[in-house]
Scaffold this motif. Structure first.
Motif, PDB file in Angstrom:
ATOM      1  N   ALA A  75       0.622  -1.261  -0.310  1.00 28.47           N
ATOM      2  CA  ALA A  75       0.001   0.194   0.290  1.00 28.47           C
ATOM      3  C   ALA A  75       1.179   1.702   0.349  1.00 28.47           C
ATOM      4  CB  ALA A  75      -1.240  -0.366   1.053  1.00 28.47           C
ATOM      5  N   PRO A 105      -3.179  -0.213  -3.263  1.00 31.54           N
ATOM      6  CA  PRO A 105      -4.165   0.554  -2.425  1.00 31.54           C
ATOM      7  C   PRO A 105      -3.025   1.934  -2.917  1.00 31.54           C
ATOM      8  CG  PRO A 105      -4.315  -1.753  -0.998  1.00 31.54           C
ATOM      9  CD  PRO A 105      -3.568  -1.618  -2.338  1.00 31.54           C
ATOM     10  N   ALA A 107      -3.477   6.333  -0.906  1.00 28.31           N
ATOM     11  CA  ALA A 107      -4.380   7.590  -0.185  1.00 28.31           C
ATOM     12  C   ALA A 107      -3.256   8.239  -0.814  1.00 28.31           C
ATOM     13  CB  ALA A 107      -4.017   6.623   0.840  1.00 28.31           C
ATOM     14  N   THR A 112      -8.887   8.711   2.828  1.00 26.46           N
ATOM     15  CA  THR A 112      -8.461   7.801   1.491  1.00 26.46           C
ATOM     16  C   THR A 112      -7.225   6.783   2.567  1.00 26.46           C
ATOM     17  OG1 THR A 112      -8.693   8.923  -0.308  1.00 26.46           O
ATOM     18  CG2 THR A 112      -7.953   6.337   0.029  1.00 26.46           C
ATOM     19  N   ALA A 113      -6.462   7.242   3.099  1.00 21.94           N
ATOM     20  CA  ALA A 113      -5.727   6.532   4.335  1.00 21.94           C
ATOM     21  C   ALA A 113      -6.210   5.968   5.659  1.00 21.94           C
ATOM     22  CB  ALA A 113      -4.249   7.552   4.372  1.00 21.94           C
ATOM     23  N   ILE A 116      -8.126   2.217   4.209  1.00 26.20           N
ATOM     24  CA  ILE A 116      -6.813   1.508   3.792  1.00 26.20           C
ATOM     25  C   ILE A 116      -6.580   0.810   5.277  1.00 26.20           C
ATOM     26  CG2 ILE A 116      -4.976   1.016   3.227  1.00 26.20           C
ATOM     27  CD1 ILE A 116      -5.184   3.165   0.855  1.00 26.20           C
ATOM     28  N   ASN A 120      -7.553  -2.868   7.128  1.00 28.57           N
ATOM     29  CA  ASN A 120      -6.655  -4.297   7.456  1.00 28.57           C
ATOM     30  C   ASN A 120      -6.128  -3.744   9.214  1.00 28.57           C
ATOM     31  OD1 ASN A 120      -5.204  -5.041   4.626  1.00 28.57           O
ATOM     32  ND2 ASN A 120      -4.775  -2.901   4.722  1.00 28.57           N
TER      33      ASN A 120
END
Length: 126
Positions: A75, A105, A107, A112-113, A116, A120
């Motif tokens: 990511a 992914p 961000a 958005t981060a 993500i 997880n």
């Protein structure tokens, strides 16, 4: 999880705060960052182990792009400053292109981060 961290100058404080808010999750990740960003995060949160590469304008963006192409990044969290011109804009575009091509992914802002990592973090706790 292998996560790359990058932030433009005006967004470095935001990324440091983000890393602090998620340090319990990030401490178990393999973190790689561009030089200055990685230094700022490591200084603020010494419990995080971060592999620091060159600064973005000196090739760090390209180094992270190479890691993406080698399948060594899961990511990309890249806090972009859209209001300040970047002299190494072509490197930034190439990095984003690789994240898209290799379907990882990516961000480009905190909202958005958060998404993500939240997905997880839930998986990591299960």
């Amino acid at each position: 999880m292998r996560i790359a961290l990058i932030a433009h100058d005006e967004k470095k404080d935001d990324l440091v705060a983000f890393a602090g808010a998620h340090r319990d999750f990030l401490k178990d990740c393999d973190l790689v960052a561009t030089g200055t960003t990685g230094g700022r995060v490591a200084e603020a949160w010494p419990g995080l182990t971060i592999r620091r590469l060159k600064s973005g304008p000196l090739g760090g963006d390209q180094q992270i792009g190479a890691l993406i192409a080698e399948g060594k990044v899961d990511a990309l969290i890249f806090f972009v400053d859209p209001l300040t011109p970047m002299p190494h804009d072509v490197d930034v575009k190439a990095l984003m292109r690789l994240a898209i091509v290799y379907d990882i992914p990516m961000a480009l802002n905190r909202a958005t981060a958060e998404i993500i990592l939240s997905g997880n973090e839930t998986t990591a706790r299960a």
